[in-house]
Motif scaffolding. Structure first.
Motif, PDB file in Angstrom:
ATOM      1  N   LEU A 133       0.496  -1.258   0.339  1.00 41.97           N
ATOM      2  CA  LEU A 133       0.545   0.031  -0.222  1.00 41.97           C
ATOM      3  C   LEU A 133       0.889   1.083  -0.284  1.00 41.97           C
ATOM      4  CD1 LEU A 133      -2.494  -1.248   2.995  1.00 41.97           C
ATOM      5  CD2 LEU A 133      -2.873  -1.536   0.087  1.00 41.97           C
ATOM      6  N   LEU A 134       0.267   2.433  -0.586  1.00 45.17           N
ATOM      7  CA  LEU A 134       1.440   3.555  -0.841  1.00 45.17           C
ATOM      8  C   LEU A 134       0.997   4.094   0.400  1.00 45.17           C
ATOM      9  CD1 LEU A 134       0.775   4.706  -4.480  1.00 45.17           C
ATOM     10  CD2 LEU A 134       2.079   3.513  -3.451  1.00 45.17           C
ATOM     11  N   SER A 135       1.503   4.543   1.768  1.00 50.00           N
ATOM     12  CA  SER A 135       1.465   5.297   3.023  1.00 50.00           C
ATOM     13  C   SER A 135       0.638   6.714   2.855  1.00 50.00           C
ATOM     14  CB  SER A 135       2.669   5.109   3.499  1.00 50.00           C
ATOM     15  OG  SER A 135       3.865   5.592   3.106  1.00 50.00           O
ATOM     16  N   ALA A 136       1.326   7.058   1.854  1.00 48.37           N
ATOM     17  CA  ALA A 136       0.682   8.857   1.329  1.00 48.37           C
ATOM     18  C   ALA A 136      -0.555   8.888   0.699  1.00 48.37           C
ATOM     19  CB  ALA A 136       1.816   9.755   0.994  1.00 48.37           C
ATOM     20  N   THR A 138      -4.679   7.813   1.270  1.00 46.34           N
ATOM     21  CA  THR A 138      -6.031   7.176   2.152  1.00 46.34           C
ATOM     22  C   THR A 138      -6.120   5.730   1.505  1.00 46.34           C
ATOM     23  OG1 THR A 138      -7.784   8.452   0.928  1.00 46.34           O
ATOM     24  CG2 THR A 138      -6.651   9.231   2.721  1.00 46.34           C
ATOM     25  N   ASN A 142      -5.850   4.673  -1.908  1.00 49.89           N
ATOM     26  CA  ASN A 142      -4.979   2.839  -2.808  1.00 49.89           C
ATOM     27  C   ASN A 142      -6.122   2.554  -3.426  1.00 49.89           C
ATOM     28  OD1 ASN A 142      -2.079   2.265  -1.400  1.00 49.89           O
ATOM     29  ND2 ASN A 142      -2.880   3.714   0.240  1.00 49.89           N
ATOM     30  N   TYR A 177      -5.460   6.002   6.929  1.00 61.43           N
ATOM     31  CA  TYR A 177      -4.256   6.122   6.058  1.00 61.43           C
ATOM     32  C   TYR A 177      -3.743   4.760   6.837  1.00 61.43           C
ATOM     33  CZ  TYR A 177      -3.617  10.576   4.665  1.00 61.43           C
ATOM     34  OH  TYR A 177      -3.691  12.192   3.847  1.00 61.43           O
ATOM     35  N   PRO A 178      -3.072   3.941   5.950  1.00 57.27           N
ATOM     36  CA  PRO A 178      -2.370   2.284   6.034  1.00 57.27           C
ATOM     37  C   PRO A 178      -2.053   2.285   7.625  1.00 57.27           C
ATOM     38  CG  PRO A 178      -1.755   2.683   3.937  1.00 57.27           C
ATOM     39  CD  PRO A 178      -2.714   4.086   4.150  1.00 57.27           C
ATOM     40  N   SER A 179      -1.416   3.868   7.626  1.00 57.45           N
ATOM     41  CA  SER A 179      -0.048   3.732   9.099  1.00 57.45           C
ATOM     42  C   SER A 179      -1.168   3.463  10.250  1.00 57.45           C
ATOM     43  CB  SER A 179       0.573   4.949   9.871  1.00 57.45           C
ATOM     44  OG  SER A 179      -0.325   5.844   9.792  1.00 57.45           O
ATOM     45  N   ARG A 180      -2.680   3.631  10.337  1.00 57.97           N
ATOM     46  CA  ARG A 180      -3.626   3.806  10.844  1.00 57.97           C
ATOM     47  C   ARG A 180      -4.474   1.892  10.836  1.00 57.97           C
ATOM     48  NH1 ARG A 180      -4.627   8.232  13.273  1.00 57.97           N
ATOM     49  NH2 ARG A 180      -5.631   7.083  15.210  1.00 57.97           N
ATOM     50  N   LYS A 186      -5.118  -4.132   6.359  1.00 56.70           N
ATOM     51  CA  LYS A 186      -4.241  -3.895   5.340  1.00 56.70           C
ATOM     52  C   LYS A 186      -4.608  -4.204   4.157  1.00 56.70           C
ATOM     53  CE  LYS A 186      -0.296  -1.175   7.830  1.00 56.70           C
ATOM     54  NZ  LYS A 186       0.942  -1.199   8.419  1.00 56.70           N
TER      55      LYS A 186
END
Length: 379
Positions: A133-136, A138, A142, A177-180, A186
């Motif tokens: 996934l692209l972290s930057a 949402t 993505n 966003y993927p980090s969350r 994911k």
């Protein structure tokens, strides 16, 4: 099975109650269709693949002959270096076979020009072990990316992204966003992204290897639900027999780039014919009890009982018939499972005073018999 061909309209596929499953819950949808499935088959014809390395040539695949029927959940399993990824990636021509042909719906993949290859890859979704996934961006961004790259109109992208996010149970995470997200979330995003182009085939490259067991089960259930409701052919590679047992209908075992064996999961698990399959199944097979293994003797002594491993695949053992075939049988250990509606199990028994016909009578019941050794009669 509710299935459609060509462009899959997710909102038209439902169960009798008018709902479509997401793996986490069900979502109301408009109406259903039950067109017979004709797309999503894969055929490998004498496929070989070699790689040049600094030390010479490595043969990753050797004369693979294999058919994956449309609508199947097909597993490709093998030890590290067996050729699993190389085989999977020939389906969408991320790898070019050195010889042989790969056919998707009867069309040779290797003959496609640039435009034909682009069209093929839009019919084949792919999900990966590490999500990619692209972290930057949402979740929504993505998932929308394949449609944006394909030039789909913005007015169409939004509804299609919403469809697949509902399908995988992540509509409430669209702007996150993927980090969350958790690992399982994911991977659901990865599945949604693969489905947004409405593919006929979904390739899964070790899709659950980075997940914990509970999350793995939820992802496998989602894949099974997608296959059942949308009719998409699912091809997954793994080194975990437990994953194959949980979700696949058929499996091929690769060993050093060759087909070791293939067939329905219940048969391959119940009666493996190749040493590579038996090795992969070892973690799922109960070992001999330690006390029995310590007392086991390779040769018969006066009064010793013969220890047999009895394997069944397809039908549950008839214990009454087993007792009739070997009246002096004593059950030591047993395990029975059901795969695809068929019994798969193993028993360890001790037969006191065996005569030469005992094993023949047991085999006549349809069981596979293996001599393990002997134990003293009083053990």
């Amino acid at each position: 099975m509710a299935e459609v061909t060509g462009s899959l309209a997710f909102e038209r596929l439902r169960d009798p109650g008018g709902r479509i499953a997401t793996g986490a819950r069900v979502v109301p949808v408009a109406r259903a269709t039950t067109a017979p499935r004709t797309a999503g088959s894969v055929r490998f014809e004498a496929v070989s693949k070699s790689y040049r390395t600094v030390t010479g040539t490595v043969r990753a695949l050797e004369a693979i002959e294999l058919t994956i029927p449309a609508g199947a959940i097909f597993g490709i399993i093998g030890r590290s270096g067996a050729g699993k990824s190389s085989l999977l990636r020939t389906i969408n021509r991320l790898e070019e076979p050195s010889s042989g042909r790969v056919l998707v719906d009867g069309e040779a993949v290797g003959t496609l020009d640039a435009d034909g290859l682009v069209a093929l890859r839009r019919r084949i979704g792919m999900i990966f072990q590490h999500f990619n996934l692209l972290s930057a961006k949402t979740v929504r961004q993505n998932v929308a990316l394949p449609l944006a790259v394909a030039g789909v109109a913005k007015a169409e992208i939004g509804p299609r992204v919403d469809e697949v996010l509902r399908l995988v149970g992540l509509e409430d995470k669209a702007d996150v966003y993927p980090s969350r997200l958790s690992g399982g979330q994911k991977q659901r995003v990865g599945i949604a992204r693969a489905l947004v182009t409405r593919p006929e085939i979904l390739l899964c490259d070790e899709a659950t290897s980075a997940l914990d067991p509970e999350t793995t089960l939820s992802i496998l259930e989602l894949l099974r639900d997608i296959n059942r409701r949308l009719g998409i052919t699912v091809v997954l590679i793994t080194h975990e027999m437990s994953v194959i047992r949980e979700v696949c209908s058929d499996v091929v075992v690769l060993e050093r780039g060759r087909v070791a064996e293939t067939g329905p999961v219940w048969r391959v698990f119940g009666r493996p014919t190749h040493s590579a399959t038996r090795a992969l199944l070892e973690p799922l097979t109960r070992a001999l009890p330690e006390d029995l293994a310590a007392r086991l003797q390779p040769h018969r002594t006066p009064g010793a009982a013969l220890v047999l491993r009895i394997t069944c695949a397809g039908e549950a053992p008839d214990l009454a018939a087993l007792g009739a075939a070997a009246p002096s049988v004593r059950l030591i250990q047993a395990g029975l499972d059901r795969l695809q509606g068929r019994a798969v199990g193993r028993m360890i028994v001790a037969v006191a005073d065996p005569d030469p016909e005992v094993e023949a009578r047991l085999r006549a019941l349809g069981a596979e018999i293996e001599r393990i050794g002997y134990v003293a009669a009083d053990d």
